[in-house]
Scaffold this active site. Structure first.
Site, mmCIF file in Angstrom:
data_model
loop_
_atom_site.group_PDB
_atom_site.id
_atom_site.type_symbol
_atom_site.label_atom_id
_atom_site.label_comp_id
_atom_site.label_asym_id
_atom_site.label_seq_id
_atom_site.Cartn_x
_atom_site.Cartn_y
_atom_site.Cartn_z
ATOM 1 N N GLU A 43 39.973 64.540 -12.685
ATOM 2 C CA GLU A 43 40.826 63.371 -12.508
ATOM 3 C C GLU A 43 41.341 62.896 -13.865
ATOM 4 O OE1 GLU A 43 40.545 59.111 -10.114
ATOM 5 O OE2 GLU A 43 38.769 59.832 -11.169
ATOM 6 N N LYS A 115 45.250 60.199 -3.955
ATOM 7 C CA LYS A 115 43.936 59.587 -3.746
ATOM 8 C C LYS A 115 44.022 58.451 -2.739
ATOM 9 C CE LYS A 115 40.154 57.623 -6.537
ATOM 10 N NZ LYS A 115 39.763 57.294 -7.933
ATOM 11 N N CYS A 156 37.538 61.799 -6.793
ATOM 12 C CA CYS A 156 36.572 60.833 -7.321
ATOM 13 C C CYS A 156 35.981 59.890 -6.269
ATOM 14 C CB CYS A 156 37.214 60.052 -8.473
ATOM 15 S SG CYS A 156 36.004 59.274 -9.587
#
Length: 273
Positions: A43, A115, A156
Site C-alpha cells: 500500500e 480500497k 490493508c
C-alpha cells in the site's frame, strides 16, 4: 495448475515519488532475478505522505500517474505479473481513491480495486487516523484471473472484515492480496494472526507486501511482509527492514486445504438474535 514463485516487496516509502518508484522498482527487479513470476508491492508504494492537503496535492489522475506509467513499463521489461500495491489516484470529482492496479507481463491493466474499508481509528497512544477524510471508498469486490488461479484483491484495513474475504473465496479466489501500511502499534498485536486467520478461513494463499519503518509525519509501520499458505503456515516473513520475500506456491494446496475442512460450503441460514 502449475507451481510458481511469488514475491512480496517491503519498502520504507517517503513523500518523494521518484525516489519511492526507484526503490520499489529495484526490489521488483531483484525478486525477478530470484525467480519470481508474480511480484506484489505494498500500500502507498509510491508515496507515504501525511495530511489531506499534501496527499491531494500529490495525487494524480490515472492517465497521468507517474508511478502507474513506471510500473507498467517495469512489468513489460521484466515480463512479470505485477501487483502495484496501491496508489493515490485523483478522481474526476476531485476525490482521491486508494487504488490497486494489477498488470500482466505486457504492462496492460487487467484489474483495478479501490480500497473499500476506511481506516478511521483512535489508538491508545494518541495515534489517530481518518482515511475517510481524504479517500473515497470503493464499492466493488474484485477477483482477477492469473495463469495459476484467481486472485482476490484487498488493501490493508480490509483485513479486519472476514466476511469480505469469504466473499472473495466463494467468488473463486485461490489467492488473496493484502498490500498494507499497517501501523506498528496494531501490527505488533494483530498482523500475523489476522493474515493467518484469513488464510485458514478461506483455504487461500495470502500474499501481504508491507511498508516498514518511520515515515513523514512520524508515522511508523510494522513491516513483516508475509506469504501464508492455505493451512495457515507462514512461508516467508520479511522482518522489519526493506527487501523482499519469495516462496514457491503450489495451487493444489488450495484444494487440499478445502478438502480437509470444506467450511466454505457449510454456510447455514440463521436468525439474528
Amino acid at each position: 495448475m502449475t507451481m510458481f514463485k511469488v514475491a512480496c516487496i517491503q519498502v520504507n516509502a517517503g513523500n518523494e515519488m521518484d525516489a519511492n518508484i526507484q526503490a520499489a522498482a529495484g526490489l521488483v527487479c531483484d525478486a525477478r532475478a530470484a525467480g519470481a513470476n508474480l511480484v506484489l508491492m505494498p500500500e502507498n508504494v509510491s508515496m507515504m505522505e501525511w495530511g489531506k492537503k499534501n496527499i491531494v496535492a500529490k495525487a494524480m489522475p490515472e492517465k497521468d500517474h507517474k508511478a502507474l506509467a513506471a510500473f507498467r513499463e517495469l512489468a513489460r521489461e521484466t515480463r512479470l505479473w505485477l501487483h502495484c500495491g496501491s496508489l493515490a489516484v485523483l478522481l474526476e470529482d476531485g476525490a482521491v481513491a486508494n487504488r490497486t492496479y494489477f498488470l500482466d507481463p505486457r504492462g496492460d491493466i487487467v484489474a483495478r480495486y479501490d480500497k473499500i474499508h476506511m481506516f478511521d481509528v483512535d489508538l491508545d497512544n494518541g495515534e489517530s487516523y481518518r482515511e475517510s477524510a481524504t479517500f473515497k471508498p470503493g464499492a466493488d469486490a474484485v477477483v482477477v484471473g492469473t495463469p495459476w488461479g484467481k486472485l482476490g484483491l484487498s488493501i490493508c484495513y480490509d483485513l479486519r472484515f472476514p466476511h469480505f474475504y469469504r466473499h472473495l473465496a466463494k467468488s473463486g479466489a485461490d489467492f488473496l492480496t493484502v498490500p498494507a501500511a499497517f501501523t506498528r502499534t496494531t501490527g505488533r498485536a494483530h498482523w500475523h494472526v489476522l493474515l493467518r486467520a484469513r488464510a485458514i478461513e478461506t483455504g487461500c494463499y495470502v500474499f501481504a507486501p508491507a511498508q516498514c519503518g518511520e515515515h513523514v509525519g512520524g508515522r511508523q509501520t510494522f513491516g513483516h511482509a508475509l506469504i501464508v499458505a492455505p493451512w495457515g503456515t507462514i512461508l516467508a516473513d520479511a522482518g522489519e527492514q526493506p527487501g523482499f520475500i519469495i516462496a514457491e506456491i503450489d495451487p493444489a494446496e488450495v484444494a487440499a486445504a478445502r478438502g480437509k475442512i470444506p467450511s466454505l460450503s457449510h454456510d447455514r441460514a440463521f436468525s439474528a438474535a
